[in-house]
Design a protein around this motif. Sequence first.
Motif, mmCIF file in Angstrom:
data_model
loop_
_atom_site.group_PDB
_atom_site.id
_atom_site.type_symbol
_atom_site.label_atom_id
_atom_site.label_comp_id
_atom_site.label_asym_id
_atom_site.label_seq_id
_atom_site.Cartn_x
_atom_site.Cartn_y
_atom_site.Cartn_z
ATOM 1 N N THR A 51 0.837 -1.204 0.000
ATOM 2 C CA THR A 51 0.000 0.000 0.000
ATOM 3 C C THR A 51 0.869 1.250 0.000
ATOM 4 O O THR A 51 0.590 2.202 -0.738
ATOM 5 C CB THR A 51 -0.950 0.003 1.213
ATOM 6 N N ASN A 52 1.916 1.256 0.817
ATOM 7 C CA ASN A 52 2.834 2.402 0.840
ATOM 8 C C ASN A 52 3.435 2.643 -0.535
ATOM 9 O O ASN A 52 3.529 3.786 -0.995
ATOM 10 C CB ASN A 52 3.950 2.201 1.858
ATOM 11 N N GLU A 53 3.875 1.583 -1.205
ATOM 12 C CA GLU A 53 4.477 1.711 -2.526
ATOM 13 C C GLU A 53 3.493 2.311 -3.520
ATOM 14 O O GLU A 53 3.867 3.093 -4.384
ATOM 15 C CB GLU A 53 4.960 0.343 -3.023
ATOM 16 N N PHE A 54 2.237 1.975 -3.379
ATOM 17 C CA PHE A 54 1.217 2.434 -4.314
ATOM 18 C C PHE A 54 0.746 3.861 -4.025
ATOM 19 O O PHE A 54 0.424 4.602 -4.945
ATOM 20 C CB PHE A 54 0.031 1.462 -4.279
ATOM 21 N N LEU A 55 0.727 4.271 -2.759
ATOM 22 C CA LEU A 55 0.078 5.535 -2.387
ATOM 23 C C LEU A 55 0.995 6.628 -1.850
ATOM 24 O O LEU A 55 0.537 7.743 -1.590
ATOM 25 C CB LEU A 55 -1.003 5.258 -1.332
ATOM 26 N N TRP A 56 2.288 6.377 -1.648
ATOM 27 C CA TRP A 56 3.174 7.325 -0.981
ATOM 28 C C TRP A 56 3.163 8.709 -1.616
ATOM 29 O O TRP A 56 3.281 9.723 -0.932
ATOM 30 C CB TRP A 56 4.606 6.796 -0.944
ATOM 31 N N HIS A 57 3.020 8.779 -2.928
ATOM 32 C CA HIS A 57 3.140 10.053 -3.636
ATOM 33 C C HIS A 57 2.000 11.019 -3.340
ATOM 34 O O HIS A 57 2.156 12.223 -3.519
ATOM 35 C CB HIS A 57 3.267 9.813 -5.140
ATOM 36 N N PHE A 58 0.853 10.534 -2.879
ATOM 37 C CA PHE A 58 -0.249 11.452 -2.580
ATOM 38 C C PHE A 58 0.151 12.445 -1.488
ATOM 39 O O PHE A 58 -0.046 13.649 -1.626
ATOM 40 C CB PHE A 58 -1.519 10.692 -2.182
ATOM 41 N N GLY A 82 9.602 9.757 -14.128
ATOM 42 C CA GLY A 82 9.799 8.450 -14.753
ATOM 43 C C GLY A 82 9.272 7.329 -13.879
ATOM 44 O O GLY A 82 8.639 6.385 -14.371
ATOM 45 N N HIS A 83 9.521 7.436 -12.587
ATOM 46 C CA HIS A 83 9.011 6.420 -11.652
ATOM 47 C C HIS A 83 7.481 6.412 -11.654
ATOM 48 O O HIS A 83 6.868 5.346 -11.659
ATOM 49 C CB HIS A 83 9.535 6.676 -10.243
ATOM 50 N N PHE A 111 5.389 7.347 -14.063
ATOM 51 C CA PHE A 111 4.875 6.737 -15.294
ATOM 52 C C PHE A 111 5.100 5.228 -15.290
ATOM 53 O O PHE A 111 4.235 4.458 -15.709
ATOM 54 C CB PHE A 111 5.535 7.357 -16.524
ATOM 55 N N ALA A 112 6.257 4.787 -14.825
ATOM 56 C CA ALA A 112 6.593 3.362 -14.866
ATOM 57 C C ALA A 112 5.817 2.537 -13.842
ATOM 58 O O ALA A 112 5.512 1.375 -14.085
ATOM 59 C CB ALA A 112 8.089 3.180 -14.639
ATOM 60 N N SER A 113 5.478 3.137 -12.717
ATOM 61 C CA SER A 113 4.867 2.345 -11.651
ATOM 62 C C SER A 113 3.373 2.586 -11.460
ATOM 63 O O SER A 113 2.705 1.775 -10.820
ATOM 64 C CB SER A 113 5.591 2.604 -10.324
ATOM 65 N N LYS A 114 2.844 3.652 -12.000
ATOM 66 C CA LYS A 114 1.431 3.964 -11.761
ATOM 67 C C LYS A 114 0.545 3.768 -12.983
ATOM 68 O O LYS A 114 -0.670 3.668 -12.847
ATOM 69 C CB LYS A 114 1.280 5.410 -11.273
ATOM 70 N N ALA A 115 1.121 3.727 -14.168
ATOM 71 C CA ALA A 115 0.315 3.537 -15.373
ATOM 72 C C ALA A 115 -0.186 2.098 -15.445
ATOM 73 O O ALA A 115 0.529 1.168 -15.070
ATOM 74 C CB ALA A 115 1.141 3.865 -16.610
ATOM 75 N N ALA A 116 -1.377 1.920 -15.931
ATOM 76 C CA ALA A 116 -1.926 0.566 -16.073
ATOM 77 C C ALA A 116 -1.068 -0.271 -17.015
ATOM 78 O O ALA A 116 -0.870 -1.460 -16.791
ATOM 79 C CB ALA A 116 -3.362 0.639 -16.582
ATOM 80 N N THR A 117 -0.555 0.368 -18.051
ATOM 81 C CA THR A 117 0.332 -0.292 -19.007
ATOM 82 C C THR A 117 1.534 0.621 -19.213
ATOM 83 O O THR A 117 1.532 1.476 -20.107
ATOM 84 C CB THR A 117 -0.382 -0.538 -20.353
ATOM 85 N N PRO A 118 2.560 0.500 -18.375
ATOM 86 C CA PRO A 118 3.690 1.440 -18.396
ATOM 87 C C PRO A 118 4.370 1.588 -19.748
ATOM 88 O O PRO A 118 4.790 2.684 -20.107
ATOM 89 C CB PRO A 118 4.657 0.867 -17.364
ATOM 90 N N ASP A 119 4.472 0.529 -20.516
ATOM 91 C CA ASP A 119 5.165 0.646 -21.795
ATOM 92 C C ASP A 119 4.282 1.223 -22.904
ATOM 93 O O ASP A 119 4.715 1.376 -24.039
ATOM 94 C CB ASP A 119 5.761 -0.695 -22.215
#
Length: 70
Positions: free
Chosen positions: A6-13, A35-36, A38-46
């Motif tokens: 949960t921390n990894e997913f929500l820390w940026h808020f 970059g982080h 876009f790479a970690s929060k997008a449903a399809t990062p690539d």
Amino acid sequence: MSDAATNEFLWHFAFNRLTDINERMVAGREEIYTGHQFASKAATPDAIPQHAVDVYVDALRDPAALRANF
């Protein structure tokens, strides 16, 4: 204060809501933070091509844009 996943997913808020320190920590390192995100929060990062991410990062090098982003 949550489990690691949960921390990894929500820390940026909370980070995005800070006053000034977030901008000072990211300024000059926009590509790391953005970059982080876009790479970690997008449903399809690539799905977002690197040149598009680069345009976004370049825009955030303007302090006013970085402030507005947060």
